[in-house]
Scaffold this motif. Structure first.
Motif, PDB file in Angstrom:
ATOM      1  N   ASN A 139       0.831  -1.199   0.000  1.00 40.48           N
ATOM      2  CA  ASN A 139       0.000   0.000   0.000  1.00 40.48           C
ATOM      3  C   ASN A 139       0.866   1.251   0.000  1.00 40.48           C
ATOM      4  O   ASN A 139       2.079   1.194   0.250  1.00 40.48           O
ATOM      5  CB  ASN A 139      -0.980  -0.003   1.181  1.00 40.48           C
ATOM      6  N   GLU A 140       0.240   2.388  -0.266  1.00 33.71           N
ATOM      7  CA  GLU A 140       1.008   3.621  -0.420  1.00 33.71           C
ATOM      8  C   GLU A 140       1.709   4.023   0.864  1.00 33.71           C
ATOM      9  O   GLU A 140       2.819   4.547   0.833  1.00 33.71           O
ATOM     10  CB  GLU A 140       0.104   4.754  -0.906  1.00 33.71           C
ATOM     11  N   GLU A 141       1.089   3.785   2.003  1.00 32.94           N
ATOM     12  CA  GLU A 141       1.721   4.142   3.276  1.00 32.94           C
ATOM     13  C   GLU A 141       3.041   3.409   3.448  1.00 32.94           C
ATOM     14  O   GLU A 141       4.052   3.999   3.832  1.00 32.94           O
ATOM     15  CB  GLU A 141       0.775   3.817   4.429  1.00 32.94           C
ATOM     16  N   THR A 142       3.050   2.115   3.140  1.00 34.90           N
ATOM     17  CA  THR A 142       4.289   1.345   3.244  1.00 34.90           C
ATOM     18  C   THR A 142       5.322   1.846   2.247  1.00 34.90           C
ATOM     19  O   THR A 142       6.508   1.980   2.564  1.00 34.90           O
ATOM     20  CB  THR A 142       4.001  -0.148   2.995  1.00 34.90           C
ATOM     21  N   LYS A 574       4.983  14.219   0.563  1.00 32.13           N
ATOM     22  CA  LYS A 574       4.252  14.090   1.822  1.00 32.13           C
ATOM     23  C   LYS A 574       2.951  13.322   1.567  1.00 32.13           C
ATOM     24  O   LYS A 574       2.512  13.173   0.439  1.00 32.13           O
ATOM     25  CB  LYS A 574       3.921  15.473   2.390  1.00 32.13           C
ATOM     26  N   THR A 575       2.339  12.867   2.658  1.00 31.68           N
ATOM     27  CA  THR A 575       1.037  12.236   2.565  1.00 31.68           C
ATOM     28  C   THR A 575      -0.040  13.308   2.440  1.00 31.68           C
ATOM     29  O   THR A 575       0.243  14.511   2.490  1.00 31.68           O
ATOM     30  CB  THR A 575       0.745  11.398   3.818  1.00 31.68           C
ATOM     31  N   THR A 576      -1.307  12.883   2.341  1.00 29.06           N
ATOM     32  CA  THR A 576      -2.397  13.844   2.266  1.00 29.06           C
ATOM     33  C   THR A 576      -2.607  14.580   3.579  1.00 29.06           C
ATOM     34  O   THR A 576      -3.353  15.561   3.620  1.00 29.06           O
ATOM     35  CB  THR A 576      -3.711  13.147   1.866  1.00 29.06           C
ATOM     36  N   SER A 577      -1.952  14.129   4.654  1.00 20.44           N
ATOM     37  CA  SER A 577      -2.003  14.874   5.922  1.00 20.44           C
ATOM     38  C   SER A 577      -0.717  15.669   6.146  1.00 20.44           C
ATOM     39  O   SER A 577      -0.412  16.071   7.264  1.00 20.44           O
ATOM     40  CB  SER A 577      -2.234  13.914   7.096  1.00 20.44           C
ATOM     41  N   ALA A 578       0.047  15.889   5.070  1.00 20.53           N
ATOM     42  CA  ALA A 578       1.272  16.703   5.105  1.00 20.53           C
ATOM     43  C   ALA A 578       2.347  16.107   6.007  1.00 20.53           C
ATOM     44  O   ALA A 578       3.144  16.824   6.602  1.00 20.53           O
ATOM     45  CB  ALA A 578       0.964  18.142   5.527  1.00 20.53           C
ATOM     46  N   ALA A 579       2.399  14.783   6.096  1.00 27.65           N
ATOM     47  CA  ALA A 579       3.410  14.112   6.908  1.00 27.65           C
ATOM     48  C   ALA A 579       4.397  13.379   6.009  1.00 27.65           C
ATOM     49  O   ALA A 579       4.056  12.926   4.923  1.00 27.65           O
ATOM     50  CB  ALA A 579       2.752  13.123   7.867  1.00 27.65           C
ATOM     51  N   CYS A 580       5.647  13.294   6.480  1.00 26.47           N
ATOM     52  CA  CYS A 580       6.657  12.472   5.818  1.00 26.47           C
ATOM     53  C   CYS A 580       6.821  11.205   6.650  1.00 26.47           C
ATOM     54  O   CYS A 580       7.392  11.244   7.748  1.00 26.47           O
ATOM     55  CB  CYS A 580       7.989  13.214   5.699  1.00 26.47           C
ATOM     56  N   LEU A 581       6.306  10.088   6.164  1.00 26.69           N
ATOM     57  CA  LEU A 581       6.350   8.846   6.924  1.00 26.69           C
ATOM     58  C   LEU A 581       7.770   8.310   7.043  1.00 26.69           C
ATOM     59  O   LEU A 581       8.091   7.618   8.005  1.00 26.69           O
ATOM     60  CB  LEU A 581       5.453   7.800   6.262  1.00 26.69           C
ATOM     61  N   MET A 582       8.607   8.631   6.078  1.00 25.56           N
ATOM     62  CA  MET A 582       9.969   8.108   6.079  1.00 25.56           C
ATOM     63  C   MET A 582      10.805   8.733   7.199  1.00 25.56           C
ATOM     64  O   MET A 582      11.523   8.040   7.930  1.00 25.56           O
ATOM     65  CB  MET A 582      10.624   8.373   4.723  1.00 25.56           C
ATOM     66  N   THR A 583      10.710  10.056   7.379  1.00 26.63           N
ATOM     67  CA  THR A 583      11.509  10.749   8.397  1.00 26.63           C
ATOM     68  C   THR A 583      10.708  11.064   9.649  1.00 26.63           C
ATOM     69  O   THR A 583      11.240  11.633  10.599  1.00 26.63           O
ATOM     70  CB  THR A 583      12.050  12.071   7.828  1.00 26.63           C
ATOM     71  N   ASP A 584       9.413  10.734   9.641  1.00 26.59           N
ATOM     72  CA  ASP A 584       8.515  11.014  10.757  1.00 26.59           C
ATOM     73  C   ASP A 584       8.416  12.509  11.046  1.00 26.59           C
ATOM     74  O   ASP A 584       8.447  12.955  12.192  1.00 26.59           O
ATOM     75  CB  ASP A 584       8.961  10.263  12.023  1.00 26.59           C
ATOM     76  N   ALA A 585       8.323  13.284   9.976  1.00 28.19           N
ATOM     77  CA  ALA A 585       8.137  14.733  10.109  1.00 28.19           C
ATOM     78  C   ALA A 585       6.681  15.073   9.788  1.00 28.19           C
ATOM     79  O   ALA A 585       6.064  14.410   8.945  1.00 28.19           O
ATOM     80  CB  ALA A 585       9.068  15.477   9.156  1.00 28.19           C
ATOM     81  N   PRO A 586       6.110  16.084  10.462  1.00 32.00           N
ATOM     82  CA  PRO A 586       6.701  16.962  11.485  1.00 32.00           C
ATOM     83  C   PRO A 586       6.904  16.215  12.800  1.00 32.00           C
ATOM     84  O   PRO A 586       6.205  15.251  13.085  1.00 32.00           O
ATOM     85  CB  PRO A 586       5.661  18.078  11.622  1.00 32.00           C
ATOM     86  N   ALA A 587       7.846  16.711  13.592  1.00 35.96           N
ATOM     87  CA  ALA A 587       8.216  16.032  14.832  1.00 35.96           C
ATOM     88  C   ALA A 587       8.314  17.037  15.973  1.00 35.96           C
ATOM     89  O   ALA A 587       8.373  18.246  15.756  1.00 35.96           O
ATOM     90  CB  ALA A 587       9.558  15.317  14.643  1.00 35.96           C
ATOM     91  N   LEU A 588       8.345  16.520  17.177  1.00 36.86           N
ATOM     92  CA  LEU A 588       8.565  17.360  18.348  1.00 36.86           C
ATOM     93  C   LEU A 588       9.998  17.879  18.339  1.00 36.86           C
ATOM     94  O   LEU A 588      10.899  17.250  17.770  1.00 36.86           O
ATOM     95  CB  LEU A 588       8.321  16.563  19.629  1.00 36.86           C
ATOM     96  N   VAL A 589      10.216  19.026  18.952  1.00 35.70           N
ATOM     97  CA  VAL A 589      11.571  19.557  19.113  1.00 35.70           C
ATOM     98  C   VAL A 589      11.869  19.693  20.602  1.00 35.70           C
ATOM     99  O   VAL A 589      10.965  19.671  21.443  1.00 35.70           O
ATOM    100  CB  VAL A 589      11.739  20.928  18.410  1.00 35.70           C
TER     101      VAL A 589
END
Length: 607
Positions: A139-142, A574-589
């Motif tokens: 699937n696309e997420e993977t 990015k995904t449709t929720s504006a996330a990068c699944l590969m780097t786990d961004a956006p992330a906490l700082v």
């Protein structure tokens, strides 16, 4: 090339042994086999087949794929090493090119093979999340989580290499046409018009923020004022908006601006640019492209970005007054509305279930009701409203919207604008479902004559349809204050196969006119000065007439690559929720980073 001794598969490579390839895997052909050429190849293990006596390895690199054969009688160590290979391991191999005993003419290198004499594993692969193949089942997420593996697939390799060719062809053409490639700032100020900005806090200037650019709009206008006359840029842009398949939070556009330009000047440049891009996919397009007025596009296609590769144009049903006996039609006509529809070629053989499905799509698109009429080969009518309308009126209505024997008609009653919008959406879905859209055809179209303003009833004010720097048609300037809704813009969109791939306009180049437009937009003198004072001062310094366009490079690449989503032509989307699944961004700082910026969070995720 000096001879090498065979080595074990698990023995680490020392130095650059078998790093320096002599050929690409996809570059070998029968001439190499005839010459018995010895080659060094590098790449990834795409497939391995152990047939007992022989081990066959398909080796893949950026140029293609070739079959290696390891025979224990020719090189026992290399054969033993090949038998242990795991898929996607990175290897180097030395061997001799020979004619293939069982040729595969369908494959570019299917008539030759390489008899392996030496094999080095530069990096043995562990397990990979999915096969690197044309038709991946993951699937696309993977695939996005393991994008570096996904990008090895031939489809994405082709798409991104096409993107490179399109960019190269564009730069070459624009350079020949006298354009200068210039970069504009990424860190700029927020101008909250249109989509939401991505904000960047300043460490040095506490409490103040930069914004990532939604477009280089003001800077490219300033470059015209600076005298460059012809500018372009492959501009990175950022918009914090709800996403769809053709949207990303960060995207690339080919940004153009020209001094002393009429719309015709922009059209000529862009048409040459699109023709050059289409040639990269083997399509010869001719200029000038067809043009259509905004109002005509809405009335004929129900869209300001019409797909003109097929018919199904919207037409009036010929009903002017109530009295049909069908309540939904009579109610619409009594309110001053209309009954309009589309004709579906060959739809006369559609099943009742298909016709009901199409009607449901129309209601999903906003139609209050959809009436279908089906004509058999002899012209006899059946309809979802046959009892109320009668067969004779059904035939007349179907004929009015262009349906003949063997076709179907879909009719929608209501307000004309509402009907057009619903039919415009239904038209596309039905054409796709009925396979009426020709494959491999590219149709470019200019849409022009847009309104300059539209009324925002929620805020009770006029807003810019394009952006507030778009020039009105010069002959309509005197209506700015008295009838702003009737003023048309010197704006134009470029549409390719029903997708808007570019939008531009002639800009306002005089301060007095820009201030008048700001006032129509309910922007006070103080607000205009605070947000756009630098632009107003620049216009006052001697700004030439100028105009330009921004072309959605990602959309163009996706369309020419035959992809439904621009994610297929972006290396790391990015995904449709504006996330990068590969780097786990956006992330906490870390808290310390926030303290440096003078920021505190009201709540942290998980609190």
């Amino acid at each position: 090339m000096p001879p090498f001794s065979a080595r074990s598969v698990m023995e680490p490579a020392v130095g650059p042994r078998l790093f320096r390839r002599s050929h690409g895997c996809g570059q070998l052909d029968e001439r190499d086999a005839e010459a018995g050429r010895e080659v060094v190849l590098t790449g990834w293990v795409h497939r391995r087949r152990d047939l007992g006596g022989l081990v066959f390895v398909d080796l893949r690199d950026a140029t293609g794929l070739v079959q290696l054969v390891f025979d224990p009688s020719e090189s026992p160590a290399a054969h033993a090493a090949a038998a242990e290979l795991r898929l996607e391991s990175v290897v180097g191999a030395r061997g001799v090119v020979r004619p293939r005993e069982a040729p595969n003419p369908a494959h570019p290198t299917g008539r030759i093979e390489v008899r392996g004499l030496e094999l080095v594993v530069h990096n043995p692969a562990g397990s990979v999340p999915f096969p690197v193949d044309e038709a991946v089942e993951a699937n696309e997420e993977t695939r996005l989580r393991y994008r570096y593996v996904d990008l090895r697939r031939p489809k994405l390799q082709r798409a991104l290499r096409l993107r490179h060719r399109l960019a190269s062809a564009s730069r070459l053409l624009l350079d020949r046409m006298g354009f200068v490639e210039l970069e504009t700032p990424i860190l700029t100020r927020s101008t909250p018009e249109g989509a939401r900005d991505y904000l960047v806090p300043s460490r040095v200037h506490r409490g103040r923020f930069y914004a990532l650019p939604q477009s280089p709009q003001l800077f490219k206008q300033l470059l015209m004022i600076a005298g460059f006359e012809r500018y372009y840029q492959f501009a990175r842009c950022f918009r914090d908006e709800d996403l769809r398949a053709d949207r990303q939070p960060e995207f690339t556009q080919i940004d153009l601006e020209m001094s002393f330009a009429l719309p015709e000047s922009i059209y000529e440049v862009v048409e040459a640019l699109l023709c050059a891009m289409l040639r990269e996919v083997g399509v010869e397009a001719s200029a000038p492209f067809p043009r259509i007025a905004y109002e005509e596009a809405m009335d004929r296609y129900g869209s300001d970005k019409p797909d003109t590769r097929f018919g199904l144009e919207l037409r009036d049903g010929g009903l002017l007054e109530p009295g049909t006996g069908f309540a939904l039609f009579d109610e619409a006509l009594a309110r001053g509305g209309t009954v309009r529809g589309i004709a579906v070629p060959g739809g006369g053989t559609a099943s009742r279930a298909t016709l009901d499905l199409w009607s449901g799509w129309g209601r999903e698109a906003g139609a209050r009701s959809v009436v279908w009429i089906r004509l058999d080969g002899s012209g006899r009518a059946s309809s979802s409203a046959l009892k109320a309308l009668g067969e004779e009126r059904c035939r007349a209505l179907a004929g009015a919207v262009g349906a003949g024997p063997g076709d179907a008609a879909l009719l929608v009653p209501g307000d004309r604008g509402e009907v057009n919008r619903a039919l415009g959406i239904l038209r596309l879905r039905v054409a796709g479902h009925a396979r009426l859209i020709p494959e491999g055809r590219f149709q470019c179209l200019w849409v022009e004559g847009f309104p300059l303003f539209q009324r925002d009833e929620r805020e009770g004010r006029w807003v810019a349809c394009h952006h507030p720097f778009t020039a009105p048609r010069w002959e309509e300037v005197d209506r700015l204050e008295t009838d702003p809704g009737s003023v048309r813009a010197q704006a134009y969109d470029l549409v390719l196969n029903g997708s808007e791939i570019g939008g531009g306009s002639i800009r306002i180049h005089r301060r007095d006119l820009q201030e008048r437009v700001f006032r129509v937009l309910s922007l006070s003198r103080e607000e205009a000065e605070a947000k756009f004072g630098f632009l107003l001062r620049a216009l006052d310094s001697g700004a030439p007439p100028h105009g330009g366009i921004a072309l959605g490079f990602d959309r163009i690449c996706a369309t020419l690559a035959g992809s439904e989503s621009i994610r297929d032509v972006i290396a790391f989307p990015k995904t449709t929720s504006a996330a990068c699944l590969m780097t786990d961004a956006p992330a906490l700082v870390e808290e310390g980073q926030l303290e440096e910026l003078g920021l505190t969070l009201r709540e942290r995720p998980g609190d």
